[in-house]
Design a protein around this motif. Structure first.
Motif, PDB file in Angstrom:
ATOM      1  N   ARG A 120      24.354  33.096  30.010  1.00  0.00           N
ATOM      2  CA  ARG A 120      23.471  31.707  29.687  1.00  0.00           C
ATOM      3  C   ARG A 120      22.164  31.353  30.297  1.00  0.00           C
ATOM      4  O   ARG A 120      21.314  30.696  29.792  1.00  0.00           O
ATOM      5  CB  ARG A 120      24.338  30.692  30.722  1.00  0.00           C
ATOM      6  N   TYR A 121      21.792  32.356  31.489  1.00  0.00           N
ATOM      7  CA  TYR A 121      20.405  32.006  31.988  1.00  0.00           C
ATOM      8  C   TYR A 121      19.242  32.616  30.957  1.00  0.00           C
ATOM      9  O   TYR A 121      18.299  31.824  30.676  1.00  0.00           O
ATOM     10  CB  TYR A 121      20.476  32.778  33.177  1.00  0.00           C
ATOM     11  N   VAL A 122      19.799  33.812  30.402  1.00  0.00           N
ATOM     12  CA  VAL A 122      18.771  34.208  29.479  1.00  0.00           C
ATOM     13  C   VAL A 122      18.596  33.570  28.177  1.00  0.00           C
ATOM     14  O   VAL A 122      17.489  33.220  27.736  1.00  0.00           O
ATOM     15  CB  VAL A 122      19.379  35.780  29.131  1.00  0.00           C
ATOM     16  N   SER A 123      19.787  32.888  27.515  1.00  0.00           N
ATOM     17  CA  SER A 123      19.745  32.178  26.449  1.00  0.00           C
ATOM     18  C   SER A 123      19.074  30.849  26.725  1.00  0.00           C
ATOM     19  O   SER A 123      18.388  30.487  25.627  1.00  0.00           O
ATOM     20  CB  SER A 123      21.197  31.775  26.174  1.00  0.00           C
ATOM     21  N   ILE A 124      19.196  30.184  27.803  1.00  0.00           N
ATOM     22  CA  ILE A 124      18.435  29.131  27.908  1.00  0.00           C
ATOM     23  C   ILE A 124      17.171  29.118  28.412  1.00  0.00           C
ATOM     24  O   ILE A 124      16.129  28.389  28.015  1.00  0.00           O
ATOM     25  CB  ILE A 124      19.323  28.072  28.893  1.00  0.00           C
ATOM     26  N   CYS A 125      16.829  30.208  29.416  1.00  0.00           N
ATOM     27  CA  CYS A 125      15.612  30.184  30.231  1.00  0.00           C
ATOM     28  C   CYS A 125      14.643  31.115  29.620  1.00  0.00           C
ATOM     29  O   CYS A 125      13.315  31.157  29.629  1.00  0.00           O
ATOM     30  CB  CYS A 125      15.919  30.622  31.660  1.00  0.00           C
ATOM     31  N   LYS A 126      15.324  32.124  28.588  1.00  0.00           N
ATOM     32  CA  LYS A 126      14.362  33.041  28.136  1.00  0.00           C
ATOM     33  C   LYS A 126      14.767  33.323  26.717  1.00  0.00           C
ATOM     34  O   LYS A 126      15.133  34.501  26.290  1.00  0.00           O
ATOM     35  CB  LYS A 126      14.429  34.446  28.769  1.00  0.00           C
ATOM     36  N   PRO A 127      14.809  32.173  25.833  1.00  0.00           N
ATOM     37  CA  PRO A 127      15.547  32.279  24.497  1.00  0.00           C
ATOM     38  C   PRO A 127      14.761  33.512  23.742  1.00  0.00           C
ATOM     39  O   PRO A 127      15.567  33.904  22.945  1.00  0.00           O
ATOM     40  CB  PRO A 127      15.339  31.069  23.923  1.00  0.00           C
ATOM     41  N   LEU A 128      13.336  33.576  23.752  1.00  0.00           N
ATOM     42  CA  LEU A 128      12.717  34.759  22.833  1.00  0.00           C
ATOM     43  C   LEU A 128      13.356  35.996  23.312  1.00  0.00           C
ATOM     44  O   LEU A 128      13.051  36.818  22.360  1.00  0.00           O
ATOM     45  CB  LEU A 128      11.218  34.231  22.952  1.00  0.00           C
ATOM     46  N   GLN A 129      13.537  36.190  24.235  1.00  0.00           N
ATOM     47  CA  GLN A 129      13.864  37.638  24.913  1.00  0.00           C
ATOM     48  C   GLN A 129      15.321  37.780  24.716  1.00  0.00           C
ATOM     49  O   GLN A 129      15.840  39.236  24.997  1.00  0.00           O
ATOM     50  CB  GLN A 129      13.406  37.930  26.354  1.00  0.00           C
ATOM     51  N   TYR A 130      15.986  36.891  24.389  1.00  0.00           N
ATOM     52  CA  TYR A 130      17.394  37.020  24.367  1.00  0.00           C
ATOM     53  C   TYR A 130      18.206  38.194  23.716  1.00  0.00           C
ATOM     54  O   TYR A 130      19.089  38.780  23.998  1.00  0.00           O
ATOM     55  CB  TYR A 130      18.151  35.587  23.841  1.00  0.00           C
ATOM     56  N   PRO A 131      17.747  38.367  22.348  1.00  0.00           N
ATOM     57  CA  PRO A 131      18.140  39.342  21.236  1.00  0.00           C
ATOM     58  C   PRO A 131      17.672  40.871  22.138  1.00  0.00           C
ATOM     59  O   PRO A 131      18.835  41.546  21.676  1.00  0.00           O
ATOM     60  CB  PRO A 131      17.391  39.189  19.816  1.00  0.00           C
ATOM     61  N   ILE A 132      16.720  40.777  22.747  1.00  0.00           N
ATOM     62  CA  ILE A 132      16.457  42.062  23.248  1.00  0.00           C
ATOM     63  C   ILE A 132      17.207  42.336  24.472  1.00  0.00           C
ATOM     64  O   ILE A 132      17.716  43.569  24.699  1.00  0.00           O
ATOM     65  CB  ILE A 132      14.862  42.036  23.649  1.00  0.00           C
ATOM     66  N   ILE A 133      17.400  41.455  25.210  1.00  0.00           N
ATOM     67  CA  ILE A 133      18.021  41.629  26.789  1.00  0.00           C
ATOM     68  C   ILE A 133      19.631  41.977  26.483  1.00  0.00           C
ATOM     69  O   ILE A 133      20.048  42.717  26.965  1.00  0.00           O
ATOM     70  CB  ILE A 133      17.809  40.362  27.670  1.00  0.00           C
ATOM     71  N   MET A 134      20.217  40.734  25.540  1.00  0.00           N
ATOM     72  CA  MET A 134      21.603  40.843  25.485  1.00  0.00           C
ATOM     73  C   MET A 134      22.005  41.524  24.352  1.00  0.00           C
ATOM     74  O   MET A 134      22.608  41.081  23.269  1.00  0.00           O
ATOM     75  CB  MET A 134      22.152  39.327  25.482  1.00  0.00           C
ATOM     76  N   ARG A 135      21.803  42.908  24.303  1.00  0.00           N
ATOM     77  CA  ARG A 135      22.195  43.634  23.049  1.00  0.00           C
ATOM     78  C   ARG A 135      23.721  44.031  23.151  1.00  0.00           C
ATOM     79  O   ARG A 135      24.262  43.657  24.459  1.00  0.00           O
ATOM     80  CB  ARG A 135      21.328  45.103  23.179  1.00  0.00           C
ATOM     81  N   LYS A 136      24.439  44.713  22.162  1.00  0.00           N
ATOM     82  CA  LYS A 136      25.708  45.244  22.248  1.00  0.00           C
ATOM     83  C   LYS A 136      26.049  46.055  23.481  1.00  0.00           C
ATOM     84  O   LYS A 136      27.077  45.933  24.036  1.00  0.00           O
ATOM     85  CB  LYS A 136      26.203  45.871  20.873  1.00  0.00           C
ATOM     86  N   SER A 137      24.954  46.939  23.591  1.00  0.00           N
ATOM     87  CA  SER A 137      24.978  47.974  24.685  1.00  0.00           C
ATOM     88  C   SER A 137      25.112  47.238  26.002  1.00  0.00           C
ATOM     89  O   SER A 137      25.945  47.617  26.788  1.00  0.00           O
ATOM     90  CB  SER A 137      24.104  49.078  24.611  1.00  0.00           C
ATOM     91  N   THR A 138      24.329  46.283  26.307  1.00  0.00           N
ATOM     92  CA  THR A 138      24.405  45.465  27.666  1.00  0.00           C
ATOM     93  C   THR A 138      25.785  44.704  27.938  1.00  0.00           C
ATOM     94  O   THR A 138      26.187  44.910  28.918  1.00  0.00           O
ATOM     95  CB  THR A 138      23.068  44.432  27.623  1.00  0.00           C
ATOM     96  N   VAL A 139      26.290  44.342  26.661  1.00  0.00           N
ATOM     97  CA  VAL A 139      27.320  43.448  26.886  1.00  0.00           C
ATOM     98  C   VAL A 139      28.481  44.656  27.149  1.00  0.00           C
ATOM     99  O   VAL A 139      29.298  44.256  28.198  1.00  0.00           O
ATOM    100  CB  VAL A 139      27.865  42.848  25.471  1.00  0.00           C
ATOM    101  N   SER A 140      28.451  45.704  26.484  1.00  0.00           N
ATOM    102  CA  SER A 140      29.558  46.683  26.741  1.00  0.00           C
ATOM    103  C   SER A 140      29.360  47.123  28.109  1.00  0.00           C
ATOM    104  O   SER A 140      30.312  47.174  28.974  1.00  0.00           O
ATOM    105  CB  SER A 140      29.420  47.871  25.872  1.00  0.00           C
ATOM    106  N   ILE A 141      28.235  47.330  28.772  1.00  0.00           N
ATOM    107  CA  ILE A 141      28.234  47.885  29.923  1.00  0.00           C
ATOM    108  C   ILE A 141      28.680  46.774  31.117  1.00  0.00           C
ATOM    109  O   ILE A 141      29.421  47.103  32.167  1.00  0.00           O
ATOM    110  CB  ILE A 141      26.675  48.205  30.362  1.00  0.00           C
ATOM    111  N   PHE A 142      28.396  45.579  30.838  1.00  0.00           N
ATOM    112  CA  PHE A 142      28.657  44.415  31.735  1.00  0.00           C
ATOM    113  C   PHE A 142      30.396  44.261  31.630  1.00  0.00           C
ATOM    114  O   PHE A 142      30.862  44.219  32.716  1.00  0.00           O
ATOM    115  CB  PHE A 142      28.216  43.117  31.317  1.00  0.00           C
ATOM    116  N   LEU A 143      31.186  44.700  30.692  1.00  0.00           N
ATOM    117  CA  LEU A 143      32.393  44.482  30.546  1.00  0.00           C
ATOM    118  C   LEU A 143      32.936  45.691  31.113  1.00  0.00           C
ATOM    119  O   LEU A 143      34.047  45.444  32.023  1.00  0.00           O
ATOM    120  CB  LEU A 143      32.872  44.552  28.860  1.00  0.00           C
ATOM    121  N   VAL A 144      32.500  47.037  31.088  1.00  0.00           N
ATOM    122  CA  VAL A 144      33.048  48.163  31.637  1.00  0.00           C
ATOM    123  C   VAL A 144      32.922  47.786  33.222  1.00  0.00           C
ATOM    124  O   VAL A 144      33.893  48.168  33.781  1.00  0.00           O
ATOM    125  CB  VAL A 144      32.199  49.372  31.166  1.00  0.00           C
TER     126      VAL A 144
END
Length: 312
Positions: A120-144
């Motif tokens: 939510r922080y990246v989405s609201i505070c850094k919207p232009l960088q959101y697709p770069i930061i919150m990639r599928k690989s990043t999400v997978s790492i967080f979940l693991v």
């Protein structure tokens, strides 16, 4: 006793008048367990099947709901068996396994909420960088990491407890939580320090991180336009309410264990049941009603089901 430790049975002494109310207890807990599975699974199914919900925020919500079902499954089936049994007992090894599942999945809850706060922080505070930061690989790492870190840390005290001498064989609880330590003859200082480190890593630090993140979000939202404030309120408030709810229940768990002698047995039973009942039921209600996209898909699903019923 040391040679027989692995086959030692522990009496779960937190039950109240099971002989008298066993079928009432069974019916209530069975109904709650079915509701937990159905409500959480419905929203997970929607997130899984609807393409518009394949975003990091909804993936983390699905993971949180799956975690709730796993946490409930670590507790409820054994409770149901106990209500229908003459004796409420559990082997010491099974008790340690339940202890491990309860606290590792509890830790995963905090880490998943931390991942959601960061998203939510990246989405609201850094919207232009959101697709770069919150990639599928990043999400997978967080979940693991959310599931692996607590599980590996809680495994250490469980492993150490397996070979410790027991001086008591009655647990003043209905499932294996921190009261397991009260069975042992001696709890070492090293054990206490290690448990404090685990608590810091999987609960206190994630909570502080979440509070810091949401503070930053609300400060930036307040300075921004109305649309940003609306987006922040819609997506952040449900997460924050879930965090407060879960944190209160965890604090509840610690307090009831530490002050167990000051509580009547019935009060202790009610408070323990609240810990394992509220949160798994609260999550799907909160996300199903408060998250706009999920709520919309939920209404569609129920309308389709209603149409099918009328057709038949």
């Amino acid at each position: 006793m040391d040679d027989e430790l692995n086959v030692t049975y522990i009496t779960l002494g937190g039950h109240v008048e099971v002989d008298k109310y066993r079928y009432v207890y069974f019916l209530i807990i069975f109904t709650v367990y079915i509701l937990i599975i159905c409500s959480n699974s419905t929203i997970v199914y929607l997130i899984w099947t609807q393409q518009n919900l394949h975003e990091p925020m909804y993936i983390f919500i699905a993971a949180l709901l799956v975690n709730s079902v796993l946490l409930s499954t670590a507790i409820y089936p054994k409770l149901l068996i106990d209500f229908l049994s003459e004796k409420q007992i559990i082997s010491y090894s099974a008790c340690l396994f339940q202890f491990h599942m309860f606290y590792s999945l509890g830790g995963s809850e905090f880490l998943l909420l931390s991942a959601m706060a960061y998203d939510r922080y990246v989405s609201i505070c850094k919207p232009l960088q959101y697709p770069i930061i919150m990639r599928k690989s990043t999400v997978s790492i967080f979940l693991v990491l959310a599931w692996l870190l607590p599980a590996s840390q809680v495994a250490v005290p469980v492993g150490l407890s397996a070979n410790k001498k027991l001086c008591s064989f009655t647990l003043k609880a209905i499932f294996c939580n921190n009261t397991v330590y009260k069975l042992r003859c001696v709890v070492s200082r090293a054990q206490i320090i290690h448990d404090m480190v685990i608590l810091l890593n999987v609960a206190l630090l994630p909570v502080l991180f979440i509070l810091f993140t949401y503070t930053r979000i609300f400060i930036i939202s307040y300075r921004s336009g109305r649309e940003v404030r609306k987006k922040a309120a819609q997506t952040c408030l449900p997460h924050l309410i879930v965090l407060i709810n879960f944190s209160c229940l965890c604090a509840y768990d610690v307090i009831t264990i530490q002050l167990e002698s000051d509580f009547p047995k019935t009060v202790r039973l009610i408070m323990t049941l609240q810990i394992v009942m509220y949160h798994p039921l609260f999550n799907p209600i909160m996300y199903g009603l408060k998250m706009k996209e999920i709520s919309k898909e939920l209404k569609k699903l129920f309308c389709q089901a209603k149409d099918l019923i009328y057709e038949h």
